[in-house]
Design a protein around this motif. Structure first.
Motif, short mmCIF file in Angstrom:
data_model
loop_
_atom_site.label_atom_id
_atom_site.label_comp_id
_atom_site.label_asym_id
_atom_site.label_seq_id
_atom_site.Cartn_x
_atom_site.Cartn_y
_atom_site.Cartn_z
N LYS A 246 60.17 -45.64 -41.01
CA LYS A 246 60.61 -46.01 -40.36
C LYS A 246 59.99 -46.47 -39.12
O LYS A 246 60.94 -47.35 -38.24
CB LYS A 246 61.60 -44.35 -39.83
N PHE A 247 58.95 -46.93 -38.99
CA PHE A 247 58.89 -47.45 -38.48
C PHE A 247 57.97 -49.13 -38.38
O PHE A 247 57.66 -49.65 -37.66
CB PHE A 247 56.77 -46.88 -37.79
N SER B 102 69.26 -48.25 -32.60
CA SER B 102 68.58 -47.21 -31.85
C SER B 102 67.18 -47.01 -32.31
O SER B 102 66.41 -46.55 -32.73
CB SER B 102 69.60 -45.48 -31.82
N ASP B 103 66.08 -47.39 -31.46
CA ASP B 103 64.77 -47.18 -32.00
C ASP B 103 64.11 -46.12 -31.64
O ASP B 103 63.27 -45.44 -32.33
CB ASP B 103 63.63 -48.42 -30.93
N SER B 104 64.47 -45.40 -31.14
CA SER B 104 64.08 -43.72 -30.53
C SER B 104 64.13 -42.80 -31.54
O SER B 104 63.53 -41.84 -32.16
CB SER B 104 64.94 -44.15 -29.24
N GLN C 80 63.66 -50.79 -43.48
CA GLN C 80 64.25 -49.65 -43.27
C GLN C 80 65.36 -49.34 -41.79
O GLN C 80 64.78 -49.16 -40.78
CB GLN C 80 63.57 -48.54 -43.27
N PHE C 81 67.22 -49.17 -42.14
CA PHE C 81 67.30 -49.29 -40.50
C PHE C 81 66.92 -50.50 -39.61
O PHE C 81 66.51 -50.05 -38.52
CB PHE C 81 66.79 -48.12 -39.60
N PRO C 82 66.39 -52.08 -39.90
CA PRO C 82 66.65 -53.03 -38.95
C PRO C 82 67.48 -52.81 -38.09
O PRO C 82 68.44 -52.32 -38.53
CB PRO C 82 66.74 -54.01 -40.23
N GLY C 83 67.10 -52.99 -36.41
CA GLY C 83 67.91 -53.25 -35.66
C GLY C 83 69.53 -54.35 -36.32
O GLY C 83 69.12 -55.77 -37.25
#
Length: 263
Positions: free
Chosen positions: A131-132, A165-167, A136-139
């Motif tokens: 996730k960091f 959302s990065d947060s 995975q889940f790119p902006g």
């Protein structure tokens, strides 16, 4: 009474064998150079049996393992479940007649739960670390922002939404890392299982709701987390629901000698 004991012992052996067969060659698959020396042969053996089971038992003539699709929900993956359950069932029947193994069914099952803890724990940690990263889940990219809403797949829609959302990605990543880390230790295993069940339930719902092709694997992570918690479920129910005085019991190490603990 004796029949109930035999059935209980058989179920523990059956489930324990399935856990080991499903996860193996973990953790060897995480050790450098072991894939070429060992793991790939085990995977080939599992693949061969699953193909045999699908073609000869289920009658799926065109069954094949499709490599590098990114999907864990292919026909091969669905056939793997009854294939692994069947081989575990027959191995369980074989060993249940060995009295020594029958008497030690509880100990074997406890070992399988330790294996399940590490399998789920390290998997969740790897999910959390991802996730960091960008993978995975790119902006939202320039290309994705120009794609019409109706042209997106359910998975593409979920990936863009969660990746915005990065947060929230940090929250998801930390939740998975914390759950995985807690599962790795005896004293925090129950708390880890509780957090893992919450985290994996969310993962499973997202995968099924948005047609993400990791449904089978994520469902296994959830079921294994529940199995880890199951021996303590009565005590938790008494404490949380009935408000009775309850104790989780002492978590004794499976190894008593220091050299084996270190190993």
């Amino acid at each position: 009474m004796k029949e109930n004991t035999i059935i209980k012992s058989f179920l523990m052996i059956w489930v324990g064998i399935y856990i080991f067969i499903y996860g193996f060659p973990f953790p060897l698959s995480h050790i450098p150079f072991t894939h070429e020396l060992f793991s790939k042969y085990i995977l080939q053996l599992k693949t061969g049996f699953i193909l045999f089971f699908g073609k000869s038992i289920l009658g799926i003539e065109n069954l094949e393992k499709i490599e590098l699709t990114g999907s864990g929900d292919t026909t091969f993956d669905y056939v793997m479940i009854p294939a692994m359950l069947s081989i575990s069932f027959f191995i369980g029947l074989l060993v249940i007649f060995i009295k020594k193994i029958n008497r030690n069914a509880g100990g074997f099952y406890n070992w399988s739960l330790v294996y399940a803890r590490y399998f789920v724990g390290l998997t969740l940690i790897s999910y959390g670390v991802a996730k960091f990263l960008v993978g995975q889940f790119p902006g939202p990219s320039l290309y994705s922002m120009e794609v019409m809403y109706g042209e997106m797949s359910p998975m593409g829609l979920a990936w863009r939404f969660l990746g915005y959302s990065d947060s929230y990605k940090i929250f998801m990543g930390l939740s998975e890392i914390i759950a995985g880390f807690l599962l790795l230790f005896r004293r925090t295993a129950i708390l880890g299982a509780l957090v893992s069940i919450a985290v994996c339930t969310n993962i499973v719902l997202v995968n099924f709701s948005f047609d993400v092709p990791v449904k089978l694997f994520s469902s296994h992570l959830l079921v294994l987390s529940i199995l880890v918690l199951l021996p303590s479920l009565r005590s938790l129910f008494d404490f949380l629901i009935l408000h009775k005085t309850a104790a989780l019991g002492e978590f004794k190490p499976l190894f008593t000698q220091r050299k084996f603990k270190i190993l």
